[in-house]
Design a protein around this motif. Structure first.
Motif, PDB file in Angstrom:
ATOM      1  N   ASN A  96     -25.859 -23.088 -40.989  1.00  0.00           N
ATOM      2  CA  ASN A  96     -25.142 -21.872 -40.613  1.00  0.00           C
ATOM      3  C   ASN A  96     -26.082 -21.015 -39.774  1.00  0.00           C
ATOM      4  O   ASN A  96     -27.071 -20.494 -40.278  1.00  0.00           O
ATOM      5  CB  ASN A  96     -24.710 -21.122 -41.879  1.00  0.00           C
ATOM      6  CG  ASN A  96     -23.918 -19.887 -41.574  1.00  0.00           C
ATOM      7  OD1 ASN A  96     -24.080 -19.264 -40.541  1.00  0.00           O
ATOM      8  ND2 ASN A  96     -23.064 -19.502 -42.505  1.00  0.00           N
ATOM      9  N   LEU A  97     -25.751 -20.892 -38.501  1.00  0.00           N
ATOM     10  CA  LEU A  97     -26.607 -20.132 -37.585  1.00  0.00           C
ATOM     11  C   LEU A  97     -26.032 -18.773 -37.225  1.00  0.00           C
ATOM     12  O   LEU A  97     -26.508 -18.128 -36.296  1.00  0.00           O
ATOM     13  CB  LEU A  97     -26.853 -20.956 -36.310  1.00  0.00           C
ATOM     14  CG  LEU A  97     -27.602 -22.272 -36.522  1.00  0.00           C
ATOM     15  CD1 LEU A  97     -27.650 -23.075 -35.233  1.00  0.00           C
ATOM     16  CD2 LEU A  97     -29.004 -22.016 -37.056  1.00  0.00           C
ATOM     17  N   TRP A  98     -25.019 -18.306 -37.960  1.00  0.00           N
ATOM     18  CA  TRP A  98     -24.366 -17.059 -37.547  1.00  0.00           C
ATOM     19  C   TRP A  98     -24.230 -15.995 -38.628  1.00  0.00           C
ATOM     20  O   TRP A  98     -23.854 -14.884 -38.332  1.00  0.00           O
ATOM     21  CB  TRP A  98     -22.968 -17.373 -36.975  1.00  0.00           C
ATOM     22  CG  TRP A  98     -22.114 -18.145 -37.928  1.00  0.00           C
ATOM     23  CD1 TRP A  98     -21.303 -17.642 -38.907  1.00  0.00           C
ATOM     24  CD2 TRP A  98     -21.988 -19.548 -38.012  1.00  0.00           C
ATOM     25  NE1 TRP A  98     -20.695 -18.653 -39.609  1.00  0.00           N
ATOM     26  CE2 TRP A  98     -21.094 -19.846 -39.064  1.00  0.00           C
ATOM     27  CE3 TRP A  98     -22.554 -20.620 -37.311  1.00  0.00           C
ATOM     28  CZ2 TRP A  98     -20.748 -21.143 -39.421  1.00  0.00           C
ATOM     29  CZ3 TRP A  98     -22.188 -21.899 -37.678  1.00  0.00           C
ATOM     30  CH2 TRP A  98     -21.303 -22.142 -38.707  1.00  0.00           C
ATOM     31  N   ASN A 101     -28.007 -14.396 -43.274  1.00  0.00           N
ATOM     32  CA  ASN A 101     -29.220 -15.171 -43.558  1.00  0.00           C
ATOM     33  C   ASN A 101     -29.824 -15.717 -42.269  1.00  0.00           C
ATOM     34  O   ASN A 101     -31.030 -15.654 -42.065  1.00  0.00           O
ATOM     35  CB  ASN A 101     -28.920 -16.325 -44.518  1.00  0.00           C
ATOM     36  CG  ASN A 101     -28.655 -15.858 -45.924  1.00  0.00           C
ATOM     37  OD1 ASN A 101     -29.303 -14.946 -46.410  1.00  0.00           O
ATOM     38  ND2 ASN A 101     -27.686 -16.468 -46.576  1.00  0.00           N
ATOM     39  N   ALA A 102     -28.965 -16.250 -41.407  1.00  0.00           N
ATOM     40  CA  ALA A 102     -29.439 -16.784 -40.128  1.00  0.00           C
ATOM     41  C   ALA A 102     -30.040 -15.673 -39.276  1.00  0.00           C
ATOM     42  O   ALA A 102     -31.085 -15.855 -38.644  1.00  0.00           O
ATOM     43  CB  ALA A 102     -28.301 -17.482 -39.391  1.00  0.00           C
ATOM     44  N   PRO A 107     -31.611 -19.603 -42.130  1.00  0.00           N
ATOM     45  CA  PRO A 107     -30.236 -20.107 -42.160  1.00  0.00           C
ATOM     46  C   PRO A 107     -29.960 -20.968 -43.392  1.00  0.00           C
ATOM     47  O   PRO A 107     -30.862 -21.598 -43.942  1.00  0.00           O
ATOM     48  CB  PRO A 107     -30.145 -20.941 -40.885  1.00  0.00           C
ATOM     49  CG  PRO A 107     -31.544 -21.364 -40.601  1.00  0.00           C
ATOM     50  CD  PRO A 107     -32.403 -20.220 -41.067  1.00  0.00           C
ATOM     51  N   LYS A 109     -28.586 -24.207 -45.251  1.00  0.00           N
ATOM     52  CA  LYS A 109     -28.663 -25.601 -44.813  1.00  0.00           C
ATOM     53  C   LYS A 109     -28.072 -26.554 -45.834  1.00  0.00           C
ATOM     54  O   LYS A 109     -28.085 -26.290 -47.028  1.00  0.00           O
ATOM     55  CB  LYS A 109     -30.128 -26.013 -44.630  1.00  0.00           C
ATOM     56  CG  LYS A 109     -30.906 -25.218 -43.640  1.00  0.00           C
ATOM     57  CD  LYS A 109     -32.357 -25.679 -43.661  1.00  0.00           C
ATOM     58  CE  LYS A 109     -33.223 -24.903 -42.722  1.00  0.00           C
ATOM     59  NZ  LYS A 109     -34.622 -25.313 -42.821  1.00  0.00           N
TER      60      LYS A 109
END
Length: 159
Positions: A96-98, A101-102, A107, A109
């Motif tokens: 999750n890159l959005w 956390n990211a 991110p 994982k």
């Protein structure tokens, strides 16, 4: 000055060849000895395959449940499966890159979308330290869910 005895040309060549060959054998023997010693000290990590399960979502969950049982971590197949499908659709390399956390640089994982600090804090011995490893990811996530919610079975949304 007295004359020195002369060696036969062939014997000098033989001596040099043996010296070089002996050095080569010594050099070759060291890595072999080191590799044997190092491999004997390498611990085995639990994977679906090493525990006798298929290398797929079903096998990863079953292998994780086996490791969880050995460590007293609660959870059921259905609870894990439900959360895996919601979090990653069963993709062990999901990231999750959005989300927040990211944005903070950590991110989520893997199958159960765990961040590295949580993975490291709840890592279960005998599993890989790779947060993308399916068995390690499930087992650490279930360990975290057990500490926070009592069991992965009690998780019905992002956690």
């Amino acid at each position: 000055m007295p004359a020195q005895p002369r060696r036969a040309r062939g014997s000098r060549r033989l001596a040099r060849t043996l010296a070089v060959a002996a050095t080569g054998v010594t050099v070759l023997a060291l890595p072999i000895l080191g590799a044997t010693t190092a491999s004997a000290a390498t611990p085995t990590v639990a994977t679906a395959s090493s525990l006798g399960y298929a290398n797929n979502l079903d096998g990863w969950i079953r292998a994780s449940l086996q490791v969880m049982a050995q460590h007293g971590i609660p959870g059921t197949y259905n609870g894990i499966y439900r959360n895996v499908i919601r979090e990653s659709s069963g993709n062990p390399y999901a990231i999750n890159l959005w989300d927040s956390n990211a944005a903070a640089g950590t991110p989520s994982k893997g199958l159960l979308q765990i961040i590295d600090p949580t993975f490291n804090a709840y890592h279960v011995s005998g599993t890989s330290w790779d947060s993308y490893d399916p068995v390690a990811n499930i087992t650490a996530s279930c360990n975290y869910a057990a500490a926070r919610y009592g069991s992965i079975d009690n998780v019905f949304g992002a956690y």
